[in-house]
Design a protein around this motif. Structure first.
Motif, PDB file in Angstrom:
ATOM      1  N   MET A   1       8.377   3.058  -3.018  1.00 16.58           N
ATOM      2  CA  MET A   1       7.725   2.009  -2.038  1.00 16.58           C
ATOM      3  C   MET A   1       7.009   0.991  -2.794  1.00 16.58           C
ATOM      4  SD  MET A   1       9.587   3.187   0.382  1.00 16.58           S
ATOM      5  CE  MET A   1      10.181   4.878   0.341  1.00 16.58           C
ATOM      6  N   TRP A   2       7.264  -0.470  -2.961  1.00 14.30           N
ATOM      7  CA  TRP A   2       6.722  -1.431  -3.878  1.00 14.30           C
ATOM      8  C   TRP A   2       6.357  -2.566  -3.020  1.00 14.30           C
ATOM      9  CZ3 TRP A   2       8.500  -6.216  -4.556  1.00 14.30           C
ATOM     10  CH2 TRP A   2       9.823  -6.472  -4.289  1.00 14.30           C
ATOM     11  N   ARG A 152       2.969  -5.680  -9.398  1.00 15.74           N
ATOM     12  CA  ARG A 152       3.533  -4.826  -8.471  1.00 15.74           C
ATOM     13  C   ARG A 152       2.882  -3.570  -8.404  1.00 15.74           C
ATOM     14  NH1 ARG A 152       7.438  -8.776  -8.949  1.00 15.74           N
ATOM     15  NH2 ARG A 152       9.022  -8.793  -7.512  1.00 15.74           N
ATOM     16  N   VAL A 153       3.182  -2.706  -7.258  1.00 11.97           N
ATOM     17  CA  VAL A 153       2.474  -1.490  -6.949  1.00 11.97           C
ATOM     18  C   VAL A 153       3.750  -0.673  -6.417  1.00 11.97           C
ATOM     19  CG1 VAL A 153       0.964  -0.026  -5.546  1.00 11.97           C
ATOM     20  CG2 VAL A 153       0.320  -2.055  -6.500  1.00 11.97           C
ATOM     21  N   GLN A 154       4.205   0.285  -6.746  1.00 12.20           N
ATOM     22  CA  GLN A 154       5.190   1.272  -6.467  1.00 12.20           C
ATOM     23  C   GLN A 154       4.721   2.853  -6.648  1.00 12.20           C
ATOM     24  OE1 GLN A 154       8.766   0.322  -8.077  1.00 12.20           O
ATOM     25  NE2 GLN A 154       9.926   1.921  -6.833  1.00 12.20           N
ATOM     26  N   ILE A 155       4.993   3.472  -5.528  1.00 13.39           N
ATOM     27  CA  ILE A 155       4.458   4.846  -4.981  1.00 13.39           C
ATOM     28  C   ILE A 155       6.194   5.852  -5.294  1.00 13.39           C
ATOM     29  CG2 ILE A 155       3.800   6.499  -3.609  1.00 13.39           C
ATOM     30  CD1 ILE A 155       1.532   4.671  -2.664  1.00 13.39           C
ATOM     31  N   LEU A 156       6.110   6.573  -5.927  1.00 19.91           N
ATOM     32  CA  LEU A 156       7.168   7.437  -6.043  1.00 19.91           C
ATOM     33  C   LEU A 156       6.465   8.829  -5.559  1.00 19.91           C
ATOM     34  CD1 LEU A 156       8.918   6.634  -9.375  1.00 19.91           C
ATOM     35  CD2 LEU A 156       9.522   5.827  -7.054  1.00 19.91           C
ATOM     36  N   VAL A 174       0.905   1.472   0.278  1.00 17.65           N
ATOM     37  CA  VAL A 174       0.921   0.464  -0.731  1.00 17.65           C
ATOM     38  C   VAL A 174       0.030  -0.757  -0.249  1.00 17.65           C
ATOM     39  CG1 VAL A 174       2.722  -1.077  -1.735  1.00 17.65           C
ATOM     40  CG2 VAL A 174       3.217   1.326  -1.785  1.00 17.65           C
ATOM     41  N   ARG A 175       0.335  -1.141   0.905  1.00 15.54           N
ATOM     42  CA  ARG A 175      -0.230  -2.144   1.464  1.00 15.54           C
ATOM     43  C   ARG A 175      -1.648  -2.073   1.355  1.00 15.54           C
ATOM     44  NH1 ARG A 175       1.973  -2.140   5.819  1.00 15.54           N
ATOM     45  NH2 ARG A 175       3.963  -3.221   4.899  1.00 15.54           N
ATOM     46  N   ASP A 192      -8.892   4.551  -1.791  1.00 18.59           N
ATOM     47  CA  ASP A 192      -8.550   4.609  -0.571  1.00 18.59           C
ATOM     48  C   ASP A 192      -7.158   5.339  -0.489  1.00 18.59           C
ATOM     49  OD1 ASP A 192     -10.899   3.678   0.361  1.00 18.59           O
ATOM     50  OD2 ASP A 192     -10.165   1.915   1.019  1.00 18.59           O
ATOM     51  N   ALA A 193      -6.264   4.641  -1.422  1.00 14.74           N
ATOM     52  CA  ALA A 193      -4.851   4.849  -1.230  1.00 14.74           C
ATOM     53  C   ALA A 193      -4.426   6.342  -1.783  1.00 14.74           C
ATOM     54  CB  ALA A 193      -4.100   3.910  -2.120  1.00 14.74           C
ATOM     55  N   ILE A 194      -5.567   6.930  -2.682  1.00 15.50           N
ATOM     56  CA  ILE A 194      -5.536   8.124  -3.168  1.00 15.50           C
ATOM     57  C   ILE A 194      -5.746   9.162  -2.024  1.00 15.50           C
ATOM     58  CG2 ILE A 194      -6.610   9.879  -4.645  1.00 15.50           C
ATOM     59  CD1 ILE A 194      -6.778   7.513  -6.977  1.00 15.50           C
TER      60      ILE A 194
END
Length: 223
Positions: A1-2, A152-156, A174-175, A192-194
């Protein structure tokens, strides 16, 4: 997701910020058998084509100016210039355009969004394997990949997590990062995402008493 970021602060993470991120990873992983790896890279590709495009565009523009000089300026036609003057001007224009195409803002202007998104995705996929996220015992690794040049931010996430977590959930995380960076609080946003990733992992992969090894380093990967 990016997702893309409109603007990045010039000095994004200090040493104390990186320590906060490391502490956030450590706190999140205490609550789960999963592994979280934040990664910050200056760029995901070299984009040599941007330099060539910049050089060609400026060289063609310069040559066009010479060719249309008589019509546009009422001045001498190109035939009245010494050939070496035209050649030197075109070569100089190519060199300048080549340099512009190697600058971050030049790359973002000359490379399509689709290509940058593809390069970030490929770099994140490569990093997933380079950092050993595919080797976790229960396939519970999560990579948070932040590529600065492309903004860009991407999560895998590994297969065990993706089987039970919806794409919309990753989009929301991601948002969180993107909104925080846009609000000039990148460290808070990443922490916060972590924590959100830790909540997800803790819900589905809670720690096993006496058997919760730390399989990967907690420090963020910064290249």
């Amino acid at each position: 997701m990016w997702m893309t970021i409109d603007h990045l602060p010039s000095a994004m993470f200090s040493e104390s910020d990186l320590q906060r991120i490391r502490d956030a990873v450590r706190a999140a992983e205490r609550r789960t058998r999963g592994e979280i790896v934040p990664m910050i890279v200056p760029r995901s590709a070299v984009y040599r084509e941007a330099s060539h495009r910049g050089g060609l565009l400026t060289a063609l523009l310069t040559l066009t100016i010479f060719l249309t000089a008589e019509v546009g300026w009422g001045a001498r036609a190109v035939s009245e210039f010494h050939p070496w003057v035209v050649m030197v001007a075109v070569v100089a224009a190519y060199v300048i355009g080549h340099y512009v195409g190697s600058c971050p803002w030049g790359i973002r202007f000359l490379v399509t969004d689709h290509r940058m998104a593809d390069k970030v995705r490929r770099r994140a996929e490569l990093a997933f394997y380079e950092q050993g996220l595919h080797r976790t015992r229960e396939a519970t690794g999560v990579l948070i990949h932040l590529s600065l040049l492309e903004r860009r931010v991407q999560i895998l996430a590994d297969r065990a997590i993706n089987e039970i977590v919806s794409p919309e959930t990753w989009d929301s995380i991601v948002r969180t990062i993107v909104d925080g960076i846009r609000g000039n609080r990148p460290t808070d946003a990443l922490c916060d995402a972590i924590a959100s990733c830790g909540d997800l992992l803790a819900r589905h992969f809670p720690p096993t008493p006496g058997d919760n090894p730390n399989e990967l380093p907690d420090a963020p990967v910064v290249l």
